[in-house]
Design a protein around this motif. Sequence first.
Motif, PDB file in Angstrom:
ATOM      1  N   ILE A 184       0.800  -1.276  -0.109  1.00  0.00           N
ATOM      2  CA  ILE A 184      -0.267  -0.204  -0.108  1.00  0.00           C
ATOM      3  C   ILE A 184       1.168   1.504  -0.088  1.00  0.00           C
ATOM      4  O   ILE A 184       0.798   1.847  -0.498  1.00  0.00           O
ATOM      5  CB  ILE A 184      -0.796  -0.286   0.943  1.00  0.00           C
ATOM      6  N   ARG A 185       2.148   0.772   0.971  1.00  0.00           N
ATOM      7  CA  ARG A 185       2.648   2.151   0.474  1.00  0.00           C
ATOM      8  C   ARG A 185       3.638   2.464  -0.407  1.00  0.00           C
ATOM      9  O   ARG A 185       3.514   3.313  -0.595  1.00  0.00           O
ATOM     10  CB  ARG A 185       3.879   1.797   2.267  1.00  0.00           C
ATOM     11  N   ARG A 186       4.010   2.176  -1.467  1.00  0.00           N
ATOM     12  CA  ARG A 186       4.244   1.803  -2.581  1.00  0.00           C
ATOM     13  C   ARG A 186       3.759   2.245  -3.211  1.00  0.00           C
ATOM     14  O   ARG A 186       3.893   3.177  -4.805  1.00  0.00           O
ATOM     15  CB  ARG A 186       5.024  -0.122  -3.055  1.00  0.00           C
ATOM     16  N   LYS A 187       2.281   2.380  -3.333  1.00  0.00           N
ATOM     17  CA  LYS A 187       1.583   2.425  -4.010  1.00  0.00           C
ATOM     18  C   LYS A 187       1.036   4.372  -3.761  1.00  0.00           C
ATOM     19  O   LYS A 187      -0.551   4.533  -4.600  1.00  0.00           O
ATOM     20  CB  LYS A 187      -0.391   1.948  -4.090  1.00  0.00           C
ATOM     21  N   MET A 188       1.705   4.488  -2.531  1.00  0.00           N
ATOM     22  CA  MET A 188       1.959   6.162  -2.256  1.00  0.00           C
ATOM     23  C   MET A 188       0.324   6.330  -1.218  1.00  0.00           C
ATOM     24  O   MET A 188      -0.105   7.459  -1.897  1.00  0.00           O
ATOM     25  CB  MET A 188       1.574   7.134  -3.515  1.00  0.00           C
ATOM     26  N   ILE A 237      -6.716  -3.055  -4.419  1.00  0.00           N
ATOM     27  CA  ILE A 237      -7.348  -4.375  -3.787  1.00  0.00           C
ATOM     28  C   ILE A 237      -6.884  -5.567  -4.725  1.00  0.00           C
ATOM     29  O   ILE A 237      -6.446  -6.647  -4.092  1.00  0.00           O
ATOM     30  CB  ILE A 237      -8.746  -3.917  -3.511  1.00  0.00           C
ATOM     31  N   LYS A 238      -6.890  -5.111  -6.132  1.00  0.00           N
ATOM     32  CA  LYS A 238      -6.572  -6.518  -6.450  1.00  0.00           C
ATOM     33  C   LYS A 238      -4.791  -6.465  -6.799  1.00  0.00           C
ATOM     34  O   LYS A 238      -4.195  -7.757  -6.663  1.00  0.00           O
ATOM     35  CB  LYS A 238      -6.312  -5.683  -8.519  1.00  0.00           C
ATOM     36  N   GLN A 239      -4.384  -5.545  -6.350  1.00  0.00           N
ATOM     37  CA  GLN A 239      -2.270  -6.068  -5.652  1.00  0.00           C
ATOM     38  C   GLN A 239      -2.319  -6.660  -4.318  1.00  0.00           C
ATOM     39  O   GLN A 239      -1.306  -7.604  -4.471  1.00  0.00           O
ATOM     40  CB  GLN A 239      -1.857  -4.360  -5.774  1.00  0.00           C
TER      41      GLN A 239
END
Length: 162
Positions: free
Chosen positions: A30-34, A69-71
């Motif tokens: 989630i952090r990588r997705k900013m 959610i997919k990730q």
Amino acid sequence: MTTTAPMKRRAILAFMLDRPGVLNKIAMLIRRKMYNVETLTVCKTTQPGTSRMTITLREDSDDKMRQVIKQIEKSTEVISARELDMNESFWREVAIVKLEADEGRLETLKRTYPFETLDSQGNGCFIVQVTGTSQLIDDFLKDAGSDSIIDVARSGFTAMEK
């Protein structure tokens, strides 16, 4: 000067295998997705070896939420993940509050807010537990008054579909 409205609060409910490192893996994803995780609660389920994770964050875009959610679902330890509809689920939080108040003030608050007194420390110092929606807790803290509050510990959300 323009002010922007706060983004919509969203909750993701994920069920996963109860293994070391899974929480960190999901949080890092989630952090990588900013995204900034607003709250995160994890607990065991009635199914042995399985945990449930409730993640809240702020996002207006449905497409971005679907992508997150997919990730999450791609992780081999994740059994399922989905967004919870705020209108079709219960969201609750617990706050433990240490405050200074006399008995009369505490009784006045009790008429408006459902809370449990955990400890009376003398000299008008109390520790109370407030459970409910974040709005109820925010309202309790506001009505108690910042000058009366010594400390606050909040649990973060947990949620369940109706």
